[in-house]
Design a protein around this motif. Structure first.
Motif, PDB file in Angstrom:
ATOM      1  N   MET A   7     -32.704   8.569 -22.828  1.00 14.05           N
ATOM      2  CA  MET A   7     -33.063   7.172 -22.535  1.00 14.05           C
ATOM      3  C   MET A   7     -32.399   6.238 -23.537  1.00 14.05           C
ATOM      4  O   MET A   7     -31.855   5.193 -23.182  1.00 14.05           O
ATOM      5  CB  MET A   7     -34.577   6.987 -22.621  1.00 14.05           C
ATOM      6  CG  MET A   7     -35.361   7.736 -21.564  1.00 14.05           C
ATOM      7  SD  MET A   7     -37.128   7.610 -21.920  1.00 14.05           S
ATOM      8  CE  MET A   7     -37.783   8.752 -20.708  1.00 14.05           C
ATOM      9  N   PHE A   8     -32.448   6.629 -24.803  1.00 10.49           N
ATOM     10  CA  PHE A   8     -31.877   5.768 -25.844  1.00 10.49           C
ATOM     11  C   PHE A   8     -30.390   5.566 -25.620  1.00 10.49           C
ATOM     12  O   PHE A   8     -29.897   4.443 -25.604  1.00 10.49           O
ATOM     13  CB  PHE A   8     -32.123   6.368 -27.233  1.00 10.49           C
ATOM     14  CG  PHE A   8     -31.241   5.788 -28.282  1.00 10.49           C
ATOM     15  CD1 PHE A   8     -31.440   4.487 -28.722  1.00 10.49           C
ATOM     16  CD2 PHE A   8     -30.183   6.510 -28.814  1.00 10.49           C
ATOM     17  CE1 PHE A   8     -30.601   3.929 -29.668  1.00 10.49           C
ATOM     18  CE2 PHE A   8     -29.344   5.965 -29.748  1.00 10.49           C
ATOM     19  CZ  PHE A   8     -29.550   4.670 -30.191  1.00 10.49           C
ATOM     20  N   GLY A  31     -29.653   3.655 -22.431  1.00 13.44           N
ATOM     21  CA  GLY A  31     -30.086   2.263 -22.617  1.00 13.44           C
ATOM     22  C   GLY A  31     -29.147   1.504 -23.535  1.00 13.44           C
ATOM     23  O   GLY A  31     -28.785   0.362 -23.273  1.00 13.44           O
ATOM     24  N   ALA A  32     -28.735   2.164 -24.624  1.00 13.62           N
ATOM     25  CA  ALA A  32     -27.854   1.485 -25.579  1.00 13.62           C
ATOM     26  C   ALA A  32     -26.510   1.185 -24.934  1.00 13.62           C
ATOM     27  O   ALA A  32     -25.923   0.127 -25.179  1.00 13.62           O
ATOM     28  CB  ALA A  32     -27.675   2.353 -26.816  1.00 13.62           C
ATOM     29  N   VAL A  92     -25.893   0.611 -21.744  1.00 12.08           N
ATOM     30  CA  VAL A  92     -26.053  -0.530 -20.830  1.00 12.08           C
ATOM     31  C   VAL A  92     -26.152  -1.836 -21.636  1.00 12.08           C
ATOM     32  O   VAL A  92     -25.537  -2.851 -21.305  1.00 12.08           O
ATOM     33  CB  VAL A  92     -27.306  -0.354 -19.947  1.00 12.08           C
ATOM     34  CG1 VAL A  92     -27.602  -1.626 -19.163  1.00 12.08           C
ATOM     35  CG2 VAL A  92     -27.119   0.815 -18.995  1.00 12.08           C
TER      36      VAL A  92
END
Lengths: 541, 223, 325
Positions: free
Chosen positions: C79-80, C83-84, C86
């Motif tokens: 996820m990290f 997410g980073a 994006v």
């Protein structure tokens, strides 16, 4: 214990009568009740604000109150609920009452300081109430500069002063707890024999002591900017308004853990007692509380992903935020595993505990969404965040608080609450809560910004749904107030250990004598050893 | 173990089992309190560090306008007061009441001297228009706004420090009264000890404030 | 607009954010079902049948603890990272983005196109072109939020913040202020109009043919008598400004900075903060004499003096709107 004997015995309630015996008491149990009355009062006030907000949002055009009034409503809802209800809620009532008893102490280390803490909360509360009555404050509970320092024309300083004073109440309570846990444990009560409730409060106290002073100084600087024309956050003088956000969230993010850690402590007690099992992975659950307290201080920057912080700072804070998610997840897994091959009772406190795990799971998992940089940019400052933190702070903290209150009510008052009504309240609150806040996740992802007095028509359906849920929730919250009051007089006598629980608090009379124990107990076994309280073993079928 | 709560004395409150336990609890409590104080001042030290890095030149110029001699005198005064405080605690430990009073009074006097000098300095700032606000003016820099930032921090930090001094002075006065009334003995002098810790802490804060506000860049080149 | 449960996707970023969301939703659903399922199952299977029941104590299991720490942690690291990445995309404007300047104030959005047109609470942009916003606030903190673009950026007084997006669908989209800014916060909304490029060109030419942003800046430069010191040939008491934007400037204190928008803004409002090596800090501050919009115009003018901008934006060359005076 024979019930007749309970009534004759001297206990902390009949040890003295009259106002003075309460207002000057040094007994942690009486002080806990003073807190209980105080925070119930503030919960009611905060609830009235919430009700008005929800009614207002029934219509997209802002027909009920003016925008100015609406801004004051959500500000005061936040200020009252956070600083005067949630922060003191579990620690100052259940913690105050049971932390000394659970470790076998006659009182907290500093009883007078404990009373002072209550007075500070009351005085802080009076300042906040003064601000509300005089005209309110409209900065949002976050007091972002430069709006709070330069542009708002409302009672910022009075409210700030109230929060500052209440902050000292929180600091002193935390200090008292830490010293008590370190220095007041009964013989044989080693660190790893302490109930997890005590561990959770110890971790909470660390946050209260380290975090609150930073909020205090930040508030002082805001007040100084308004009153004395100092300009530490003033962009017109080269000051950085985002610095305020860093300082504010350095406290206010850990403050979320001040609210939820004690709730987790309550949960560990409830899950253990009502499945009659030792908590699965006791030491892991204990350490995860401390891990949350420590890691909680490293993640404040995830409130600033769109504030213009550098890209790399954003990444570091997002990365660290995922670290703090793990100990919370571990707790949920361990509670669930505790149920395995247990003897599970459906008594009201356990229903609240189930409710907590459900709502906290949703709140926690949506926390992963807001910690995720790519998604947070879209959902921050929307109803998604509003829903997320209500799932944690209302769904989590208040469910556990009510569960704990039901669980310890017989100990505190000597009377049982009415089980049927209590089960109903747990159900109504769970349903009402989800109906209120689940639609807000959808609203948030659709882009409905928070703190909006009027909003585009297309959001109305979900807002109406949310308001409908809020009215169910309100009924759910009223029920316990009524039947708890009723039980004080008409409730069944409880006896010293109605749940067959293991904590030291259940080894003394209900209500407990003024100094908790007739004889200071000597602890010889670990926490949650049910073979000590159940004489006849019937194997689980 | 103890069955009934014992008779309460100053050295042994009813919630404790032994006097040693009580003394331990008090000093642990005091140290935790001092930790909260570190965090309290820490917020301002952070703000100072951030702005000093953003505006080094202006902060240098503003810093040079402070009266370092008075700052140095005050540092000396506070260090002496910490010394007399230690002597008071030592006398308390030995149960010598008169000596305790003498050293507490000396500490109080030195504290008042510090506050007096501080008041004099602040008064100078008012006359020189170095107080943040519409009338502010600092010579030698076009950046009046940032200079106000420096003085905002100066007043916030020295002001809150002085407030701690005032509280400390009040506590000293109370101690003197209580000592005079014979409340303390070699067996129980915890409050003298604890307020001693507080006094040293307030002293240490100044030990950091003095170089940060007055000394860094003292001899820096004027831009 | 009718009732909906999912927001429109109208930018290149939007599907990226939504894919990420679906991944997180799937993970969340998995854990929710697993935990709820386990609780329901255990609660029924092991319900208390007699008040004297005493189940066997279980102390825990180290392998299990490791398992349910490591697997979720691994999942969160996905996820990290996702997410980073994006986030990184959402923060890095392409070099050929159309530049638009935004000034927020209580309670309105003021937007300026490089070609001159100014809009209030409305922004017209062409389909399929990246748009970069340079934003500041005249008073409190605001936040530029377009849900359909999945983009949001706080607008902070005293500094420039930027964001960008590339619309993929024509239409009319909400613009919200997402940071609480006082009384009429919820009224600080507007519309983004995404138009076909030809419609956009027509719209641009239909607007009052005023001066371009840089031309306004040049006028301001003259009115404020900046050229008295900043002489074009560098003979003045202050540095020449041609070619400044995007270059590296050596400062009097020995450090160096890249001359970007923020540097130029700071040099106008706080001249003494960063003094160029070899010059005296003679320049007075223009704080209070130039509005934020004026500063942005001056910045655009100075940018226009760099024939081949090296960094962040090349918009005016492509627009062909601004030439050296």
């Amino acid at each position: 214990m024979i019930t007749a004997a309970v009534e004759e015995q001297q206990n902390y309630l009949n040890a003295g009568y009259g106002l003075k015996s309460w207002l000057l008491t040094k007994d942690h149990k009486r002080i806990a009740l003073l807190y209980l009355a105080t925070i119930t009062f503030f919960f009611f006030i905060g609830g009235v604000f919430a009700t008005l907000i929800r009614i207002e949002l029934l219509s997209p055009h802002g027909n009920l109150v003016s925008s100015d009034t609406y801004n004051k409503l959500f500000t005061m809802h936040g200020v009252v609920m956070i600083f005067f209800f949630l922060i003191p809620s579990i620690p100052a009532t259940l913690g105050n009452f049971f932390l000394p008893m659970m470790i076998g102490a006659r009182d907290l280390a500093f009883p007078k300081l404990n009373l002072l803490s209550w007075y500070l909360l009351v005085i802080g509360g009076l300042f906040a109430i003064f601000a509300m009555v005089a005209g309110g404050v409209d900065t949002g509970w976050t007091f972002y500069t430069p709006y709070s320092t330069t542009y708002s024309n409302t009672w910022v300083v009075a409210t700030a002063l109230g929060i500052f004073i209440a902050g000292f109440s929180s600091i002193l309570t935390g200090l008292n707890f830490i010293v008590t846990v370190h220095r007041m444990r009964a013989p044989g009560m080693t660190w790893f024999r302490m109930p997890l409730f005590v561990w959770a409060h110890y971790a909470t106290a660390i946050i209260q002591v380290l975090g609150t002073p930073v909020l205090a100084v930040t508030i002082v600087l805001v007040a100084a900017e308004r009153l004395l024309h100092l300009g530490i956050f003033d962009p017109a003088r080269g000051g950085d308004p985002v610095l305020f956000q860093h300082l504010f969230w350095f406290y206010s993010h850990p403050a979320v853990y001040i609210m939820i850690l004690p709730a987790m402590g309550v949960l560990s007690e409830l899950v253990s007692v009502f499945s009659r099992k030792r908590i699965f992975g006791y030491s892991v659950v204990a350490f995860s509380s401390v891990a949350i307290a420590v890691l909680g201080f490293l993640v404040w920057g995830h409130h600033l992903f769109v504030s213009g912080m550098s890209l790399y700072a954003g990444m570091v804070f997002s990365f660290l935020s995922y670290f703090v998610a793990i100990p919370s997840a571990i707790k949920v897994f361990n509670w669930t595993a505790t149920l395995y091959k247990g003897s599970i009772s459906y008594a009201t406190p356990m229903l609240y505990a189930f409710g907590f795990i459900g709502l906290f799971t949703i709140g926690g998992l949506t926390g992963l969404f807001v910690a995720c940089l790519g998604i947070d940019v879209h959902v921050t400052d929307t109803y998604f965040v509003v829903a997320h933190f209500h799932y944690i702070m209302v769904g989590g903290a208040i469910m556990a608080y009510l569960g704990g209150l039901h669980y310890w009510w017989p100990k505190m008052t000597g009377r049982m609450y009415p089980e049927g009504w209590a089960k109903l309240s747990a159900l109504v609150i769970f349903v009402g809560f989800n109906l209120t806040f689940f639609p807000q996740f959808i609203l948030g992802y659709l882009g409905m910004p928070r703190r909006y007095h009027v909003y585009p028509d297309e959001f109305q359906v979900l807002h109406v749904l949310s308001t409908a849920g809020a009215s169910v929730l309100a009924v759910g919250y009223m029920l316990p107030i009524v039947y708890f009051a009723w039980s004080l007089r008409y409730g069944k006598l409880a006896g010293s250990n109605p749940w067959k629980a293991t904590g030291l608090e259940w080894t003394t009379a209900s209500p407990p004598p003024p100094h908790n124990f007739d004889q200071i107990p000597v602890v010889t076994h670990e926490a949650y050893d049910y073979s000590a309280v159940i004489d006849e073993e019937v194997p689980v079928g | 173990m103890v069955s009934e709560p014992h008779v309460e004395t100053l050295a042994l409150r009813e919630q404790f089992d032994t006097a040693a336990q009580q003394k331990d609890a008090s000093s642990l409590g005091m140290w935790i309190f001092l930790v909260t104080e570190v965090m309290f001042f820490g917020g301002m030290f952070l703000a100072y560090t951030v702005y000093r890095n953003m505006y080094p030149a202006v902060f240098g110029a503003a810093s040079r306008s402070l009266n370092a001699t008075l700052g140095a005198i005050n540092t000396a005064v506070l260090l002496c007061s910490s010394f007399t405080m230690v002597l008071a605690v030592r006398a308390g430990q030995l149960g010598r009441r008169k000596v305790v009073i003498i050293f507490l009074v000396l500490t109080l006097i030195l504290g008042m001297v510090f506050l007096g000098v501080k008041a004099f300095e602040w008064n100078e700032k008012f006359q020189e228009h170095h107080v943040p606000g519409p009338a502010f003016h600092l010579e030698g820099t076009p950046q009046q706004g940032e200079a106000q930032l420096f003085f905002s921090l100066y007043f916030a930090m020295t002001g809150l420090h002085a407030l701690h001094m005032v509280i400390g002075a009040g506590l000293l006065a109370l101690l003197i009264y209580q000592t005079y009334k014979g409340r303390f003995s070699a067996a129980y002098y915890t409050p003298i000890d604890m307020i001693g810790l507080y006094w040293h802490f307030v002293d240490i804060v100044w030990i950091y404030l003095f170089p940060l506000l007055y000394l860094i860049d003292r001899h820096g080149v004027k831009p | 607009m009718g009732f909906r449960l999912f927001p429109e996707q109208a930018s290149t970023l939007a599907p990226q954010v939504d894919h990420l969301l679906f991944f997180l939703l799937a993970a969340a659903a998995f854990f929710t079902v697993a935990i709820f399922g386990a609780i329901f199952y255990f609660a029924i299977r092991y319900r208390r049948r007699s008040d004297r029941e005493l189940p066997k104590a279980i102390h825990g299991s180290v392998p299990l603890e490791i398992l349910w720490s490591v697997i979720p942690f691994g999942l969160t690291m996905v996820m990290f990272t996702w997410g980073a990445s994006v986030y990184f995309t959402g923060r890095s404007a392409p070099a050929d983005a159309i530049q638009i300047d935004v000034v927020a104030k209580q309670w309105m959005w003021k937007l300026q196109h490089m070609e001159g047109p100014r809009e209030i609470n409305e922004l017209h942009i062409p389909l399929g072109r990246p748009i970069k916003l340079t934003m500041t606030s005249e008073d409190v903190i605001h936040s530029f939020f377009v849900p359909a673009f999945r983009t949001k950026q706080d607008v902070v007084p005293g500094s420039y913040s930027t964001t960008w997006f590339q619309p993929t669908k024509t239409g009319k989209y909400h613009l919200f202020c997402a940071e609480y800014c006082g009384d009429r916060h919820s009224g600080m909304t507007g519309w983004i109009y995404v138009m076909q490029p030809e419609d956009y060109a027509a719209w641009l030419s239909g607007e009052t043919p005023g001066a371009t942003l840089a031309e306004n800046g040049r006028k301001l430069f003259q009115d404020l008598a900046c050229a008295n010191c900043h002489k074009p040939d560098g003979s003045g008491r202050c540095p020449a400004l041609a070619g400044l934007f995007g270059s590296t400037v050596s400062l009097a204190d020995g450090t160096a900075v890249t001359a970007d928008e923020a540097y130029i803004r700071e040099s106008i409002l706080r001249p003494a903060a960063k003094v160029v090596a070899g010059y005296q800090p003679l320049m007075p501050t223009f704080q209070g004499q130039v509005t934020e919009e004026g500063v942005l115009q001056l910045v655009e003018y100075i940018k226009s003096l760099s024939p081949e901008p090296k960094a962040p934006s090349q918009s005016r060359d492509r627009q062909g709107a601004v030439r050296n005076p």
